[in-house]
Write an enzyme that holds these catalytic residues in place. Structure first.
Site, short mmCIF file in Angstrom:
data_model
loop_
_atom_site.label_atom_id
_atom_site.label_comp_id
_atom_site.label_asym_id
_atom_site.label_seq_id
_atom_site.Cartn_x
_atom_site.Cartn_y
_atom_site.Cartn_z
N HIS A 1 10.37 16.57 -11.18
CA HIS A 1 9.32 15.66 -11.68
C HIS A 1 8.45 16.35 -12.73
O HIS A 1 7.34 15.90 -13.00
CB HIS A 1 8.43 15.19 -10.52
CG HIS A 1 9.17 14.59 -9.38
ND1 HIS A 1 9.99 13.50 -9.54
CD2 HIS A 1 9.23 14.92 -8.06
CE1 HIS A 1 10.52 13.18 -8.36
NE2 HIS A 1 10.08 14.03 -7.45
N HIS B 1 12.76 9.11 -7.40
CA HIS B 1 13.99 9.81 -7.03
C HIS B 1 15.18 8.89 -7.24
O HIS B 1 16.26 9.14 -6.72
CB HIS B 1 13.95 10.26 -5.57
CG HIS B 1 12.71 11.00 -5.21
ND1 HIS B 1 11.58 10.37 -4.71
CD2 HIS B 1 12.39 12.30 -5.32
CE1 HIS B 1 10.64 11.28 -4.51
NE2 HIS B 1 11.09 12.45 -4.87
#
Lengths: 329, 329
Positions: free
Chosen positions: B56, B215
């Site tokens: 991320h 995700h």
């Protein structure tokens, strides 16, 4: 083609509107979309103007602000801006000390900026960047291409203009910084130009394009996908050989993403590139990692190395306040 | 899988090494790669620690520095860090005023951070973020997911910790900021987890996933690709309805890229989203556009809206100096 757009023909104006609204403390967008200029002019300094085809964001509009550019002229995607855009920008930001055009070496840009320089007359000068070591001539350029090293030139000259350097001195300094700077890129995927709607080139699942240009121009060769360390080694070797860099020098290392490559991978490439530079005896004393000179949604990156010296380093460190680059203020 | 890597099992450490070397003026990487902490500690303040699976970036390590986090614990890609990482980070940065863990709402993160909080004892507290309005429960979460709004919470709490707020006050403020913040995302492509080597989900050439998680978790529905304005309208409506935001309020608008989407498109989405917010009577007075909370190489973006008030706005504006966010100093 999967992109966030409404219509191909309104894409650029909508994106510029968003940019200008988001950064309205820093920049003003011309009402005819011809240029983006600083919100607060600084009288008495030489005005720096760059520009080129869009699709390389944040280059150039993202570098408009204190310590860097005074204005940027955005063309349509991968298309040069027109001389009248450049002239309008010059009229808007020239405060009497003259205008320096910073031009990436592509035929369209060079032609249009030189027409603009002619119209501007004695108060104007131009500087051409050609930092890409990959090929000697390319689809849109005679001679080497101007790529990510252009932002290094813009940062250094921006700081020098801010301290009050004269037009001729800035031009000389620009030639020096460009000569101290080399870049080379690699593509893992093609970019897709919105108006075309399909990838610019085809690349197999296990292939990469070494030495790719920032418009997807062909590079040196198409080779099988390799580990990051091997890619970094080949690019760094090409750069260092071309620079003729002697061991012991300090360098600036810029690892630049092409738009579709995340930071996780860019920092890994930075790690690999700094290890390679160390093998050549070069010490990375200044660094930058991120998506700065992109090629739309291309996955890939470029490595840029600038040989630092007592003239360049303090100008790199000098305060800058733009949408895409900010430190020291 | 086309990525800049050497080996899947060394990817994270190499990327962290590059990050830490590039930003060595700001951060220090623990020798066992357990956490990234500030290079210069500020004694007497509550220490803010976040973390989560990698992939991320720049979240969370890119937000370590003055005015934001004191440490970040990176797990393997999309995998929670372990309690001993969090404990080691707490021991390294707690200067006596206590530790606040900022935790995105995923089962693994919540479990591991609560174990760490237990080990830390009275000097620790936790705050869970769950700003994603897309779905009420998801692949890795019971309740809403914590997504890009987490960085808003980290910025606001970071500024409050810097001015000397106590642990209990920071926790209360965090609950308030999280409750004032909503996000929703959309994917144009899947991400590819390096250890898996193929896309997490399949999406047709003309499809997008509305409400996707960071995700690649399923969102609300899979729909045909739509113009940017329609996408922005649907996301903004979902957010504004859920916030119960009354016309006339000032908001922070964050348009966040997922890693594979270039700025040209993100600024266009910002333009579309601000026009939509205006239709709802909400005024965008603070803005941020860029790749901040990514999902590896996913093409897509999320929109985050925070309702501003006299408590939040000055803390958003307060100086911050991290690798990924910097202003006012």
């Amino acid at each position: 083609m999967k992109k966030f757009i409404n219509r191909v023909d309104s894409l650029l104006h909508e994106s510029l509107s968003g940019f200008a609204h988001c950064h309205r403390d820093l920049v003003v967008l011309d009402s005819d979309y011809r240029f983006v200029r600083r919100a607060r002019a600084k009288p008495g300094k030489v005005a720096l103007i760059s520009g080129g085809g869009s699709g390389h964001e944040p280059l150039h509009a993202g570098f408009v602000g204190h310590g860097m550019l005074d204005a940027a002229c955005p063309g349509q995607v991968f298309t040069s801006p027109t001389p009248d855009q450049m002239l309008a920008a010059a009229d808007a930001v020239d405060s009497g000390a003259g205008v320096l055009f910073i031009v990436k070496n592509y035929e369209g840009d060079v032609m249009n900026f030189s027409m603009a320089a002619e119209m501007v007359g004695e108060r104007g000068a131009s500087l051409i960047t050609d930092d890409d070591v990959a090929v000697q001539r390319s689809t849109f350029s005679t001679g080497r291409r101007g790529v990510a090293g252009t932002m290094v030139v813009e940062k250094i000259l921006g700081a020098a203009a801010e301290r009050g350097d004269a037009l001729a001195d800035l031009q000389t300094l620009g030639v020096h910084v460009n000569a101290a700077t080399r870049s080379m890129g690699v593509a893992l995927t093609s970019c897709t130009v919105p108006a075309v709607g399909r990838p610019t080139f085809d690349l197999g699942d296990q292939e990469m394009e070494m030495g790719v240009g920032i418009h997807g121009e062909p590079g040196r060769r198409r080779v099988p996908l390799a580990p990051a360390d091997e890619i970094a080694a080949e690019i760094v070797r090409a750069i260092v050989d071309d620079l003729g860099a002697k061991a012991g020098r300090e360098v600036l290392l810029l690892v630049n993403g092409f738009g579709g490559t995340p930071l996780l991978e860019l920092y890994l490439m930075y790690d690999a590139a700094s290890r390679e530079l160390a093998k050549h005896g070069l010490m990375v004393s200044r660094s930058l990692v991120g998506n700065y000179v992109t090629s739309l949604d291309m996955a890939g990156c470029s490595i840029t190395v600038t040989l630092l010296d007592n003239g360049i380093t303090p100008l790199w460190d000098a305060p800058v306040h733009t949408a895409a680059l900010r430190w020291g203020m």
